[in-house]
Design a protein around this motif. Structure first.
Motif, PDB file in Angstrom:
ATOM      1  N   GLU A  45      79.981  44.012  22.971  1.00  0.00           N
ATOM      2  CA  GLU A  45      80.552  43.720  24.275  1.00  0.00           C
ATOM      3  C   GLU A  45      79.469  43.648  25.339  1.00  0.00           C
ATOM      4  OE1 GLU A  45      83.715  43.201  24.482  1.00  0.00           O
ATOM      5  OE2 GLU A  45      84.734  44.351  22.915  1.00  0.00           O
ATOM      6  N   TYR A  46      79.822  43.048  26.472  1.00  0.00           N
ATOM      7  CA  TYR A  46      78.966  43.103  27.653  1.00  0.00           C
ATOM      8  C   TYR A  46      79.214  44.433  28.343  1.00  0.00           C
ATOM      9  CZ  TYR A  46      78.725  38.082  26.808  1.00  0.00           C
ATOM     10  OH  TYR A  46      78.545  36.859  26.240  1.00  0.00           O
ATOM     11  N   GLY A  47      78.146  45.118  28.717  1.00  0.00           N
ATOM     12  CA  GLY A  47      78.319  46.430  29.331  1.00  0.00           C
ATOM     13  C   GLY A  47      77.181  46.781  30.264  1.00  0.00           C
ATOM     14  N   GLY A  48      76.879  48.055  30.321  1.00  0.00           N
ATOM     15  CA  GLY A  48      75.936  48.581  31.301  1.00  0.00           C
ATOM     16  C   GLY A  48      76.681  48.964  32.561  1.00  0.00           C
ATOM     17  N   CYS A  49      76.270  50.051  33.181  1.00  0.00           N
ATOM     18  CA  CYS A  49      77.010  50.557  34.344  1.00  0.00           C
ATOM     19  C   CYS A  49      77.119  49.533  35.469  1.00  0.00           C
ATOM     20  CB  CYS A  49      76.346  51.826  34.866  1.00  0.00           C
ATOM     21  SG  CYS A  49      76.438  53.215  33.708  1.00  0.00           S
ATOM     22  N   ALA A  50      76.012  48.863  35.782  1.00  0.00           N
ATOM     23  CA  ALA A  50      76.045  47.901  36.887  1.00  0.00           C
ATOM     24  C   ALA A  50      76.961  46.733  36.573  1.00  0.00           C
ATOM     25  CB  ALA A  50      74.632  47.403  37.203  1.00  0.00           C
ATOM     26  N   GLY A  51      76.869  46.216  35.347  1.00  0.00           N
ATOM     27  CA  GLY A  51      77.728  45.103  34.959  1.00  0.00           C
ATOM     28  C   GLY A  51      79.195  45.478  34.992  1.00  0.00           C
ATOM     29  N   ASN A  52      79.507  46.682  34.498  1.00  0.00           N
ATOM     30  CA  ASN A  52      80.903  47.122  34.458  1.00  0.00           C
ATOM     31  C   ASN A  52      81.469  47.347  35.858  1.00  0.00           C
ATOM     32  OD1 ASN A  52      80.630  47.143  31.667  1.00  0.00           O
ATOM     33  ND2 ASN A  52      80.291  49.350  31.559  1.00  0.00           N
ATOM     34  N   HIS A 117      69.171  52.353  23.972  1.00  0.00           N
ATOM     35  CA  HIS A 117      67.809  51.854  24.106  1.00  0.00           C
ATOM     36  C   HIS A 117      67.692  51.191  25.478  1.00  0.00           C
ATOM     37  CE1 HIS A 117      64.018  49.874  23.422  1.00  0.00           C
ATOM     38  NE2 HIS A 117      64.571  48.699  23.657  1.00  0.00           N
ATOM     39  N   PRO A 118      66.879  51.726  26.380  1.00  0.00           N
ATOM     40  CA  PRO A 118      66.853  51.216  27.750  1.00  0.00           C
ATOM     41  C   PRO A 118      66.201  49.851  27.896  1.00  0.00           C
ATOM     42  CG  PRO A 118      65.220  52.932  27.464  1.00  0.00           C
ATOM     43  CD  PRO A 118      66.032  52.907  26.202  1.00  0.00           C
ATOM     44  N   GLY A 134      73.292  40.888  53.827  1.00  0.00           N
ATOM     45  CA  GLY A 134      74.723  41.092  54.002  1.00  0.00           C
ATOM     46  C   GLY A 134      75.293  42.205  53.157  1.00  0.00           C
ATOM     47  N   ILE A 135      74.468  43.186  52.815  1.00  0.00           N
ATOM     48  CA  ILE A 135      74.923  44.293  51.964  1.00  0.00           C
ATOM     49  C   ILE A 135      75.485  45.394  52.858  1.00  0.00           C
ATOM     50  CG2 ILE A 135      74.203  46.067  50.326  1.00  0.00           C
ATOM     51  CD1 ILE A 135      71.970  44.027  49.499  1.00  0.00           C
ATOM     52  N   SER A 136      76.741  45.751  52.619  1.00  0.00           N
ATOM     53  CA  SER A 136      77.392  46.763  53.448  1.00  0.00           C
ATOM     54  C   SER A 136      77.402  48.140  52.794  1.00  0.00           C
ATOM     55  CB  SER A 136      78.833  46.341  53.758  1.00  0.00           C
ATOM     56  OG  SER A 136      79.574  46.166  52.561  1.00  0.00           O
ATOM     57  N   ILE A 137      77.230  48.176  51.480  1.00  0.00           N
ATOM     58  CA  ILE A 137      77.261  49.445  50.755  1.00  0.00           C
ATOM     59  C   ILE A 137      76.544  49.255  49.426  1.00  0.00           C
ATOM     60  CG2 ILE A 137      79.440  49.013  49.533  1.00  0.00           C
ATOM     61  CD1 ILE A 137      80.149  51.994  50.084  1.00  0.00           C
ATOM     62  N   GLY A 138      76.047  50.341  48.869  1.00  0.00           N
ATOM     63  CA  GLY A 138      75.367  50.265  47.584  1.00  0.00           C
ATOM     64  C   GLY A 138      75.759  51.414  46.679  1.00  0.00           C
ATOM     65  N   ILE A 139      75.302  51.330  45.451  1.00  0.00           N
ATOM     66  CA  ILE A 139      75.478  52.428  44.508  1.00  0.00           C
ATOM     67  C   ILE A 139      74.237  52.491  43.631  1.00  0.00           C
ATOM     68  CG2 ILE A 139      76.752  50.972  42.864  1.00  0.00           C
ATOM     69  CD1 ILE A 139      78.328  53.527  42.066  1.00  0.00           C
ATOM     70  N   VAL A 140      73.742  53.700  43.431  1.00  0.00           N
ATOM     71  CA  VAL A 140      72.636  53.944  42.508  1.00  0.00           C
ATOM     72  C   VAL A 140      73.240  54.586  41.271  1.00  0.00           C
ATOM     73  CG1 VAL A 140      70.486  55.200  42.113  1.00  0.00           C
ATOM     74  CG2 VAL A 140      70.937  54.177  44.359  1.00  0.00           C
ATOM     75  N   SER A 141      73.443  53.775  40.244  1.00  0.00           N
ATOM     76  CA  SER A 141      74.027  54.244  38.991  1.00  0.00           C
ATOM     77  C   SER A 141      72.931  54.340  37.936  1.00  0.00           C
ATOM     78  CB  SER A 141      75.156  53.306  38.561  1.00  0.00           C
ATOM     79  OG  SER A 141      74.679  51.998  38.377  1.00  0.00           O
ATOM     80  N   PRO A 142      73.225  54.851  36.731  1.00  0.00           N
ATOM     81  CA  PRO A 142      72.182  55.072  35.722  1.00  0.00           C
ATOM     82  C   PRO A 142      71.294  53.859  35.498  1.00  0.00           C
ATOM     83  CG  PRO A 142      74.216  56.098  35.013  1.00  0.00           C
ATOM     84  CD  PRO A 142      74.542  55.347  36.274  1.00  0.00           C
ATOM     85  N   ASP A 143      69.981  54.110  35.534  1.00  0.00           N
ATOM     86  CA  ASP A 143      68.988  53.048  35.492  1.00  0.00           C
ATOM     87  C   ASP A 143      67.666  53.704  35.100  1.00  0.00           C
ATOM     88  OD1 ASP A 143      68.065  50.476  35.769  1.00  0.00           O
ATOM     89  OD2 ASP A 143      68.632  50.240  37.861  1.00  0.00           O
ATOM     90  N   GLY A 144      66.555  52.980  35.211  1.00  0.00           N
ATOM     91  CA  GLY A 144      65.259  53.604  35.009  1.00  0.00           C
ATOM     92  C   GLY A 144      65.029  54.686  36.049  1.00  0.00           C
ATOM     93  N   LYS A 145      64.357  55.771  35.654  1.00  0.00           N
ATOM     94  CA  LYS A 145      64.186  56.903  36.568  1.00  0.00           C
ATOM     95  C   LYS A 145      63.505  56.498  37.865  1.00  0.00           C
ATOM     96  CE  LYS A 145      62.110  61.476  37.051  1.00  0.00           C
ATOM     97  NZ  LYS A 145      61.399  62.614  36.405  1.00  0.00           N
ATOM     98  N   GLU A 146      62.358  55.830  37.752  1.00  0.00           N
ATOM     99  CA  GLU A 146      61.610  55.446  38.947  1.00  0.00           C
ATOM    100  C   GLU A 146      62.420  54.493  39.818  1.00  0.00           C
ATOM    101  OE1 GLU A 146      57.259  53.478  40.111  1.00  0.00           O
ATOM    102  OE2 GLU A 146      57.701  54.048  38.037  1.00  0.00           O
ATOM    103  N   GLY A 147      63.169  53.599  39.185  1.00  0.00           N
ATOM    104  CA  GLY A 147      63.984  52.664  39.932  1.00  0.00           C
ATOM    105  C   GLY A 147      65.090  53.355  40.710  1.00  0.00           C
ATOM    106  N   MET A 148      65.754  54.332  40.091  1.00  0.00           N
ATOM    107  CA  MET A 148      66.814  55.064  40.781  1.00  0.00           C
ATOM    108  C   MET A 148      66.277  55.765  42.017  1.00  0.00           C
ATOM    109  SD  MET A 148      69.001  56.644  37.560  1.00  0.00           S
ATOM    110  CE  MET A 148      70.237  57.435  38.613  1.00  0.00           C
ATOM    111  N   PRO A 166      74.580  59.492  39.101  1.00  0.00           N
ATOM    112  CA  PRO A 166      73.544  59.638  38.075  1.00  0.00           C
ATOM    113  C   PRO A 166      74.040  59.456  36.650  1.00  0.00           C
ATOM    114  CG  PRO A 166      74.211  61.777  38.889  1.00  0.00           C
ATOM    115  CD  PRO A 166      74.893  60.759  39.755  1.00  0.00           C
ATOM    116  N   GLY A 167      75.320  59.784  36.396  1.00  0.00           N
ATOM    117  CA  GLY A 167      75.890  59.605  35.062  1.00  0.00           C
ATOM    118  C   GLY A 167      75.016  60.186  33.967  1.00  0.00           C
ATOM    119  N   GLN A 168      74.852  59.395  32.887  1.00  0.00           N
ATOM    120  CA  GLN A 168      74.071  59.854  31.747  1.00  0.00           C
ATOM    121  C   GLN A 168      72.595  59.997  32.077  1.00  0.00           C
ATOM    122  OE1 GLN A 168      75.945  57.038  31.973  1.00  0.00           O
ATOM    123  NE2 GLN A 168      76.934  56.552  30.023  1.00  0.00           N
ATOM    124  N   GLY A 169      72.177  59.491  33.241  1.00  0.00           N
ATOM    125  CA  GLY A 169      70.779  59.597  33.627  1.00  0.00           C
ATOM    126  C   GLY A 169      70.409  60.933  34.242  1.00  0.00           C
TER     127      GLY A 169
END
Length: 310
Positions: A45-52, A117-118, A134-148, A166-169
């Protein structure tokens, strides 16, 4: 205005074990664990926190923008995003890497064992939160550590409210790093296990953490959720699913509901219920991006579950 969804993009290989893990894992032998599960059902399936999160937010009629790093194998996913009308403007392809890969095994009690596997996700710091987009809000979800860490700092510097998810991160971060996220974030969300881990890592109670943000949201699975805000704890009832098919991605659906409520300035009781219903609709379907509904249908389900419209 739109939401910037920072996090992982991944291909999910989902396997179903027609038994219970606890029947095959001996607690006294976990130090020499060597088990094999027969999984006759498997899907990719297509997944990943950002995609979902983006997929669910798009179903509600908003315009999510995904910011992620992906690998040379991303083309099928890119086509899917285009088909769904989701912007990939801020997705960076890193040619010598794979897109994130999750291998998820679920048992009859909806317990999950996941290997991840990241891949290109580890290079998420190559992306930056865009200005004047035009970004009004954001979310920092599980990703690379430095990127988060980088994206949280950038959201704060730009004055863009964001959710820390942070989820699984979470295990990647120590006490100081987690507290820094809480100082930067406008909102924070955890599931019940993550909330316990967060308390253990930081030494703070949920009430103390809630004082650092405008709202702290803790999801409780089939028991609903709790939202700590303005010195009070709001109990969010669960929405009732019509079937229990696959829990994978329910948390991401819930978070899309939080973003939708915030973007439309609903109160927290309404926002929590919208998020709860999204999670219930997701669990009725296998995979993380295979459900679909119209806003009219969603409103009808909301009334069925909570007795009023939003």
């Amino acid at each position: 205005m739109s939401a910037l969804i920072c996090g992982s993009m991944a291909y999910d290989t989902i396997m179903v074990f027609h038994d219970k893990f606890k029947n095959h894992i001996l607690p006294e032998k976990v130090h020499i664990l060597n088990v094999s599960f027969l999984v006759p059902v498997m899907r990719r399936e297509y997944g990943g926190c950002a995609g979902n999160i983006a997929y669910n937010l798009k179903l509600l009629g908003e315009e999510p923008k995904v910011m992620a790093t992906v690998g040379h194998d991303f083309e099928p996913y890119a086509q899917w995003l285009s088909q769904c009308g989701i912007s990939s403007e801020h997705i960076k392809i890193v040619d010598d890497n794979y897109t994130g890969q999750a291998y998820i095994t679920t048992d009859e009690e909806d317990n999950q064992i996941t290997a991840f596997h990241p891949g290109a996700m580890n290079l998420s710091h190559l992306n930056s939160v865009p200005e004047n987009a035009g970004i009004s809000i954001g979310i920092v979800s599980p990703d690379g550590k430095e990127g988060m860490q980088l994206h949280a700092e950038q959201f704060a510097e730009l004055g863009i409210p964001f959710i820390f998810d942070p989820g699984q991160g979470m295990p990647m971060f120590n006490e100081v790093e987690l507290l820094r996220f809480m100082d930067l974030a406008t909102y924070a969300t955890f599931n019940d296990y993550e909330s316990e881990l967060m308390q253990e890592r930081t030494g703070l109670s949920l009430e103390q953490m809630a004082e650092k943000v405008d709202a702290l949201i803790v999801t409780l699975g089939s028991k609903g959720a709790k939202i700590y805000t303005d010195g009070q704890c709001l109990e969010i009832p669960p929405a009732k699913p019509k079937a229990l098919m696959d829990p994978t991605g329910c948390g991401d659906a819930f978070r899309a509901g939080l973003l939708y409520g915030l973007m439309n300035e609903y109160d927290w009781e309404t926002t929590g219920r919208i998020a709860s219903l999204l999670g219930a609709i997701k669990i009725e379907h296998n995979g993380t991006q295979n459900h679909f509904f119209s806003l009219e249908t969603f409103q009808e389900r909301y009334i069925e579950n909570f007795g009023s419209s939003f």
